[in-house]
Design a protein around this motif. Sequence first.
Motif, PDB file in Angstrom:
ATOM      1  N   GLY A   5      20.576  -3.479  -6.813  1.00  0.00           N
ATOM      2  CA  GLY A   5      20.005  -4.751  -6.397  1.00  0.00           C
ATOM      3  C   GLY A   5      19.537  -4.803  -4.956  1.00  0.00           C
ATOM      4  N   SER A   6      19.595  -3.673  -4.263  1.00  0.00           N
ATOM      5  CA  SER A   6      19.218  -3.668  -2.844  1.00  0.00           C
ATOM      6  C   SER A   6      17.708  -3.741  -2.623  1.00  0.00           C
ATOM      7  CB  SER A   6      19.775  -2.411  -2.163  1.00  0.00           C
ATOM      8  OG  SER A   6      19.237  -1.232  -2.764  1.00  0.00           O
ATOM      9  N   ARG A   7      16.947  -3.441  -3.652  1.00  0.00           N
ATOM     10  CA  ARG A   7      15.483  -3.453  -3.535  1.00  0.00           C
ATOM     11  C   ARG A   7      14.901  -3.941  -4.850  1.00  0.00           C
ATOM     12  NH1 ARG A   7      12.552  -0.065  -5.823  1.00  0.00           N
ATOM     13  NH2 ARG A   7      14.133   1.596  -5.912  1.00  0.00           N
ATOM     14  N   GLY A   8      13.876  -4.792  -4.756  1.00  0.00           N
ATOM     15  CA  GLY A   8      13.191  -5.267  -5.945  1.00  0.00           C
ATOM     16  C   GLY A   8      12.173  -4.262  -6.435  1.00  0.00           C
ATOM     17  N   GLY A   9      11.390  -4.650  -7.416  1.00  0.00           N
ATOM     18  CA  GLY A   9      10.330  -3.791  -7.900  1.00  0.00           C
ATOM     19  C   GLY A   9       9.179  -3.736  -6.909  1.00  0.00           C
ATOM     20  N   THR A  10       8.426  -2.654  -6.948  1.00  0.00           N
ATOM     21  CA  THR A  10       7.306  -2.489  -6.016  1.00  0.00           C
ATOM     22  C   THR A  10       6.085  -1.974  -6.760  1.00  0.00           C
ATOM     23  OG1 THR A  10       8.886  -1.884  -4.278  1.00  0.00           O
ATOM     24  CG2 THR A  10       6.554  -1.525  -3.823  1.00  0.00           C
ATOM     25  N   TYR A  11       4.981  -2.666  -6.577  1.00  0.00           N
ATOM     26  CA  TYR A  11       3.698  -2.235  -7.119  1.00  0.00           C
ATOM     27  C   TYR A  11       2.906  -1.634  -5.961  1.00  0.00           C
ATOM     28  CZ  TYR A  11      -1.020  -2.587  -9.131  1.00  0.00           C
ATOM     29  OH  TYR A  11      -2.290  -2.312  -9.575  1.00  0.00           O
ATOM     30  N   PHE A  12       2.673  -0.317  -6.027  1.00  0.00           N
ATOM     31  CA  PHE A  12       2.008   0.402  -4.949  1.00  0.00           C
ATOM     32  C   PHE A  12       0.515   0.586  -5.272  1.00  0.00           C
ATOM     33  CE2 PHE A  12       6.361   1.902  -4.032  1.00  0.00           C
ATOM     34  CZ  PHE A  12       6.378   1.749  -2.653  1.00  0.00           C
ATOM     35  N   LEU A  13      -0.310   0.392  -4.263  1.00  0.00           N
ATOM     36  CA  LEU A  13      -1.744   0.612  -4.370  1.00  0.00           C
ATOM     37  C   LEU A  13      -2.170   1.664  -3.362  1.00  0.00           C
ATOM     38  CD1 LEU A  13      -3.015  -3.068  -4.672  1.00  0.00           C
ATOM     39  CD2 LEU A  13      -3.199  -1.299  -6.423  1.00  0.00           C
ATOM     40  N   ASN A  14      -2.895   2.662  -3.828  1.00  0.00           N
ATOM     41  CA  ASN A  14      -3.403   3.698  -2.940  1.00  0.00           C
ATOM     42  C   ASN A  14      -4.735   3.222  -2.365  1.00  0.00           C
ATOM     43  OD1 ASN A  14      -4.270   6.014  -1.648  1.00  0.00           O
ATOM     44  ND2 ASN A  14      -3.549   7.382  -3.258  1.00  0.00           N
TER      45      ASN A  14
ATOM     46  N   ALA B 108      -2.508  11.184  -0.022  1.00  0.00           N
ATOM     47  CA  ALA B 108      -3.333  12.314  -0.461  1.00  0.00           C
ATOM     48  C   ALA B 108      -3.014  12.746  -1.887  1.00  0.00           C
ATOM     49  CB  ALA B 108      -3.166  13.492   0.495  1.00  0.00           C
ATOM     50  N   SER B 109      -1.776  12.544  -2.326  1.00  0.00           N
ATOM     51  CA  SER B 109      -1.375  13.019  -3.647  1.00  0.00           C
ATOM     52  C   SER B 109      -1.009  11.905  -4.613  1.00  0.00           C
ATOM     53  CB  SER B 109      -0.171  13.967  -3.522  1.00  0.00           C
ATOM     54  OG  SER B 109       0.922  13.319  -2.897  1.00  0.00           O
ATOM     55  N   ALA B 110      -1.000  10.662  -4.152  1.00  0.00           N
ATOM     56  CA  ALA B 110      -0.570   9.548  -5.002  1.00  0.00           C
ATOM     57  C   ALA B 110      -1.700   9.093  -5.924  1.00  0.00           C
ATOM     58  CB  ALA B 110      -0.108   8.381  -4.138  1.00  0.00           C
ATOM     59  N   PRO B 111      -1.366   8.587  -7.123  1.00  0.00           N
ATOM     60  CA  PRO B 111      -2.375   8.011  -8.016  1.00  0.00           C
ATOM     61  C   PRO B 111      -2.903   6.692  -7.449  1.00  0.00           C
ATOM     62  CG  PRO B 111      -0.180   7.655  -8.898  1.00  0.00           C
ATOM     63  CD  PRO B 111      -0.012   8.544  -7.706  1.00  0.00           C
ATOM     64  N   PRO B 112      -3.946   6.124  -8.038  1.00  0.00           N
ATOM     65  CA  PRO B 112      -4.522   4.881  -7.507  1.00  0.00           C
ATOM     66  C   PRO B 112      -3.539   3.709  -7.489  1.00  0.00           C
ATOM     67  CG  PRO B 112      -6.066   5.940  -9.002  1.00  0.00           C
ATOM     68  CD  PRO B 112      -4.767   6.684  -9.133  1.00  0.00           C
ATOM     69  N   ALA B 113      -2.650   3.626  -8.486  1.00  0.00           N
ATOM     70  CA  ALA B 113      -1.692   2.528  -8.550  1.00  0.00           C
ATOM     71  C   ALA B 113      -0.503   2.952  -9.401  1.00  0.00           C
ATOM     72  CB  ALA B 113      -2.346   1.285  -9.146  1.00  0.00           C
ATOM     73  N   TYR B 114       0.681   2.470  -9.039  1.00  0.00           N
ATOM     74  CA  TYR B 114       1.867   2.758  -9.833  1.00  0.00           C
ATOM     75  C   TYR B 114       2.976   1.773  -9.474  1.00  0.00           C
ATOM     76  CZ  TYR B 114       3.293   5.319  -5.576  1.00  0.00           C
ATOM     77  OH  TYR B 114       3.589   5.664  -4.283  1.00  0.00           O
ATOM     78  N   TYR B 115       3.969   1.698 -10.341  1.00  0.00           N
ATOM     79  CA  TYR B 115       5.074   0.758 -10.175  1.00  0.00           C
ATOM     80  C   TYR B 115       6.394   1.516 -10.068  1.00  0.00           C
ATOM     81  CZ  TYR B 115       8.686  -2.605 -11.493  1.00  0.00           C
ATOM     82  OH  TYR B 115       9.820  -3.373 -11.520  1.00  0.00           O
ATOM     83  N   ILE B 116       7.262   1.058  -9.180  1.00  0.00           N
ATOM     84  CA  ILE B 116       8.620   1.594  -9.035  1.00  0.00           C
ATOM     85  C   ILE B 116       9.603   0.468  -9.349  1.00  0.00           C
ATOM     86  CG2 ILE B 116      10.319   2.573  -7.472  1.00  0.00           C
ATOM     87  CD1 ILE B 116       8.108   4.515  -8.115  1.00  0.00           C
ATOM     88  N   GLN B 117      10.498   0.701 -10.313  1.00  0.00           N
ATOM     89  CA  GLN B 117      11.414  -0.352 -10.727  1.00  0.00           C
ATOM     90  C   GLN B 117      12.474  -0.630  -9.662  1.00  0.00           C
ATOM     91  OE1 GLN B 117      12.665   2.576 -13.948  1.00  0.00           O
ATOM     92  NE2 GLN B 117      14.342   1.115 -14.026  1.00  0.00           N
TER      93      GLN B 117
ATOM     94  N   PRO C 100       0.840  -1.207   0.000  1.00  0.00           N
ATOM     95  CA  PRO C 100       0.000   0.000   0.000  1.00  0.00           C
ATOM     96  C   PRO C 100       0.868   1.246   0.000  1.00  0.00           C
ATOM     97  CG  PRO C 100       0.005  -1.031   2.175  1.00  0.00           C
ATOM     98  CD  PRO C 100       0.754  -1.959   1.268  1.00  0.00           C
ATOM     99  N   VAL C 101       0.374   2.299  -0.602  1.00  0.00           N
ATOM    100  CA  VAL C 101       1.086   3.579  -0.598  1.00  0.00           C
ATOM    101  C   VAL C 101       1.255   4.037   0.851  1.00  0.00           C
ATOM    102  CG1 VAL C 101       0.912   6.014  -1.252  1.00  0.00           C
ATOM    103  CG2 VAL C 101       0.247   4.234  -2.881  1.00  0.00           C
ATOM    104  N   PRO C 102       2.444   4.493   1.247  1.00  0.00           N
ATOM    105  CA  PRO C 102       2.637   4.986   2.617  1.00  0.00           C
ATOM    106  C   PRO C 102       1.666   6.108   2.946  1.00  0.00           C
ATOM    107  CG  PRO C 102       4.748   4.738   1.506  1.00  0.00           C
ATOM    108  CD  PRO C 102       3.701   4.530   0.468  1.00  0.00           C
ATOM    109  N   GLU C 103       1.275   6.184   4.199  1.00  0.00           N
ATOM    110  CA  GLU C 103       0.243   7.117   4.625  1.00  0.00           C
ATOM    111  C   GLU C 103       0.577   8.559   4.279  1.00  0.00           C
ATOM    112  OE1 GLU C 103      -3.345   8.329   5.961  1.00  0.00           O
ATOM    113  OE2 GLU C 103      -2.662   6.251   5.765  1.00  0.00           O
ATOM    114  N   PHE C 104       1.841   8.931   4.357  1.00  0.00           N
ATOM    115  CA  PHE C 104       2.191  10.335   4.107  1.00  0.00           C
ATOM    116  C   PHE C 104       2.083  10.718   2.631  1.00  0.00           C
ATOM    117  CE2 PHE C 104       6.199   8.175   3.390  1.00  0.00           C
ATOM    118  CZ  PHE C 104       6.789   8.882   2.362  1.00  0.00           C
TER     119      PHE C 104
END
Length: 295
Positions: free
Chosen positions: A90-99, A76-85, A69-73
């Motif tokens: 290699g320290s972090r994988g991909g993340t699919y965020f849901l608002n 208010a401004s995040a879209p409904p869903a988005y992806y971060i590569q 889920p999109v972090p609480e902070f």
Amino acid sequence: AEEFATLGDELFGTSDVDAVFERMRTDDDLRYHSGEQMVDDARAALERARAELGQWFGRLPEADCEVRPVPEFLVASAPPAYYIQPAGDGSRGGTYFLNTRNASSMFRFEGQATAFHEAIPGHHLQLAIAGELTGVPAFQQHSLQTAYVEGWGLYAGRLADEMGLYARRSDLLGMLALDAFRAARLVVDTGLHAKGWSREDAVTYMREHTPLPFDTIDVEVDRYIAIPGQALSYKLGQIEIRRLRDDAEHALGEDFDIRGFHDTVLGSGMVTLGVLGDLVDEWVGRQGAAAPADQ
């Protein structure tokens, strides 16, 4: 329209497309009940996708994709869903965020189609593989070419149906809705900037040809007015990738390998559609030369 009519008759007992659109816009039973349901639905969708990838792709990214889920902070401004590569180191994988802030206003039938577009087999495969390439310029790893990037995302939404990933028949409504949305955007962008359409013309067209809520349509049309050509890139990219696949299937016949085609499309990172066409043509040539001659 024909696909909406067929599904509408099956799910709602009506093949009238206007009635189907109205049901999709207004039926509370077609919306999520909680943020947890949104996240669980996406995680289940991606698990089904992972299980089928080997049949459709030869090269897979080393980095995995998680759903969060999109972090609480940011809600208010995040879209409904988005992806971060994934992170480049290699320290972090991909993340699919849901608002999940307004979960009850989100259409459940769009949840899986959006997950397949944004994550697997959509942007995660595309961008994670690009980031893991070696021997290519950095811009091919990281510089987003919108027609290529979003064209693949739209292609992935339809590919997911071929892969048998949609859990419920009603989830296909989301696939159709998102596809109709992008197709209508192409028409509206052209109308506004090349055909002399007014804002009212564009809004009317979107209302007649997509099941989007009317307030969403108003915002979207204003976006197209402000950014000429941007909406064209999504659908044009999808159309070109599908054309390249159709041409390859026709040229190679029984020797066509869907895994090889997808690996070619994703194997050089961020490229223009013209370069992508050259890459696929070269792959088709190699495949044809390697195919055994008819006896």
